[in-house]
Design a protein around this motif. Sequence first.
Motif, PDB file in Angstrom:
ATOM      1  N   HIS A  53     -19.327 -41.717 -26.866  1.00 33.35           N
ATOM      2  CA  HIS A  53     -19.124 -40.334 -26.199  1.00 33.35           C
ATOM      3  C   HIS A  53     -18.993 -40.851 -24.315  1.00 33.35           C
ATOM      4  O   HIS A  53     -19.989 -41.633 -23.951  1.00 33.35           O
ATOM      5  CB  HIS A  53     -20.354 -39.346 -26.155  1.00 33.35           C
ATOM      6  N   GLY A  54     -18.315 -40.016 -23.871  1.00 31.32           N
ATOM      7  CA  GLY A  54     -17.962 -40.367 -22.390  1.00 31.32           C
ATOM      8  C   GLY A  54     -17.191 -41.574 -21.971  1.00 31.32           C
ATOM      9  O   GLY A  54     -16.903 -41.542 -20.960  1.00 31.32           O
ATOM     10  N   ASP A  55     -16.601 -42.312 -22.953  1.00 33.61           N
ATOM     11  CA  ASP A  55     -15.984 -43.644 -22.702  1.00 33.61           C
ATOM     12  C   ASP A  55     -14.555 -43.053 -22.276  1.00 33.61           C
ATOM     13  O   ASP A  55     -13.881 -42.021 -22.973  1.00 33.61           O
ATOM     14  CB  ASP A  55     -15.858 -44.483 -23.921  1.00 33.61           C
ATOM     15  N   LEU A  56     -13.854 -43.762 -21.276  1.00 31.30           N
ATOM     16  CA  LEU A  56     -12.468 -43.288 -20.952  1.00 31.30           C
ATOM     17  C   LEU A  56     -11.449 -43.815 -22.437  1.00 31.30           C
ATOM     18  O   LEU A  56     -11.879 -45.036 -22.876  1.00 31.30           O
ATOM     19  CB  LEU A  56     -12.071 -44.417 -19.912  1.00 31.30           C
ATOM     20  N   THR A  89     -11.329 -38.682 -21.575  1.00 30.14           N
ATOM     21  CA  THR A  89     -12.863 -39.288 -21.981  1.00 30.14           C
ATOM     22  C   THR A  89     -12.899 -38.927 -23.426  1.00 30.14           C
ATOM     23  O   THR A  89     -12.497 -37.745 -23.772  1.00 30.14           O
ATOM     24  CB  THR A  89     -14.019 -39.254 -21.217  1.00 30.14           C
ATOM     25  N   LEU A 103     -14.897 -45.911 -29.569  1.00 33.32           N
ATOM     26  CA  LEU A 103     -15.097 -45.150 -28.149  1.00 33.32           C
ATOM     27  C   LEU A 103     -16.461 -44.641 -28.628  1.00 33.32           C
ATOM     28  O   LEU A 103     -17.282 -44.104 -29.549  1.00 33.32           O
ATOM     29  CB  LEU A 103     -14.308 -43.971 -28.004  1.00 33.32           C
ATOM     30  N   ASN A 150      -7.904 -39.980 -16.953  1.00 34.47           N
ATOM     31  CA  ASN A 150      -9.071 -39.173 -16.683  1.00 34.47           C
ATOM     32  C   ASN A 150      -9.915 -38.802 -18.102  1.00 34.47           C
ATOM     33  O   ASN A 150     -10.809 -38.093 -17.975  1.00 34.47           O
ATOM     34  CB  ASN A 150      -9.340 -38.289 -15.558  1.00 34.47           C
ATOM     35  N   ASP A 202     -15.013 -36.948 -26.075  1.00 33.38           N
ATOM     36  CA  ASP A 202     -15.818 -36.011 -26.037  1.00 33.38           C
ATOM     37  C   ASP A 202     -16.536 -35.764 -27.375  1.00 33.38           C
ATOM     38  O   ASP A 202     -16.012 -35.084 -28.221  1.00 33.38           O
ATOM     39  CB  ASP A 202     -15.378 -34.842 -25.586  1.00 33.38           C
ATOM     40  N   ARG A 217      -9.111 -46.086 -23.751  1.00 34.80           N
ATOM     41  CA  ARG A 217      -8.558 -47.183 -23.577  1.00 34.80           C
ATOM     42  C   ARG A 217      -8.273 -48.064 -25.000  1.00 34.80           C
ATOM     43  O   ARG A 217      -8.962 -47.769 -25.887  1.00 34.80           O
ATOM     44  CB  ARG A 217      -9.321 -48.015 -22.524  1.00 34.80           C
TER      45      ARG A 217
END
Length: 278
Positions: free
Chosen positions: A256-259, A237, A254, A235, A239, A261
Amino acid sequence: MTDDKKLLTPEEIETYQHDGVICLRNILDQKWIDLLNLGVDRNIENPSKHFGDFTKPGDDARCIRDYWSWENIPEYQDFFKNSPIAQITGELMQAEEIRFLEDQYFQKEPGSVTPSPWHQDQPYYELKGDWCIVWIPLAPCDEDDSLSFAKGTHRSGQLFTPKNFSNDNENYHIDEQSSPLSEMPDVDNGEYDIVSWALELGDMLIFHPRMFHSNIGNTGDRRARRFVCRWITENVTFDEKVFPWATMIEGHSLQHGDLLRGHKFPLIWTREKGMVGA
Ligand SMILES: O=C(O)CCC(=O)C(=O)O
């Protein structure tokens, strides 16, 4: 009791959640300690751009640190892909998936007076979600030279201004207009429940990112060395730039807000399949 496939007991998980820190005894085989020592040796010979020498002026006993080096250190990669740590952190955080986030070492020569000041890890990272820190001594340490914690300080949810380890542990400069963080309280004022453990090889500490923790230096007569690694659940992400001093591994893509991965955050363990990182 654990069942055959589990590495932790329900009581250990409860302790981590309640206290914010757990000491696990004799859980890592010597081969992993040896491998990490080789990795740190290689890391010291090949410092990353994050390398820091925090030796106090006039102190003969050196204190050094490096982090986010794993892409150049095969021993670290072998360790995070194949050691039991991913499963242990997965059970502790009751996660579905565990990814490796970051490596770090600290080395303090005997007599080093460089402390790691009271701080929380969370404000240093551009992360939201559940993650944890694993602190592995690569030489035995007595209680004074171990990491100290203020029990339960993760529970309030409050974050405090972190210290700049590279700048004599001063507070980072805070723009009062934009920073919601106040200064770290005086943790040595007698009001906190301080805990620390003498540790042997094979023992480790795991703690929550909001836990207050510190180390006084190295009062012993042997080199203090530890490998610290950080692990994220499914979970977590990105920030982005929550605080001006926060960092993230270079080269990620990434928003902002992406998991978190992709290959910068390798998937190592899933509840369903077990170890998947090799
Ligand atoms: O090992 C130390 O001296 C400091 C470790 C620490 O502060 C951390 O892992 O966040």
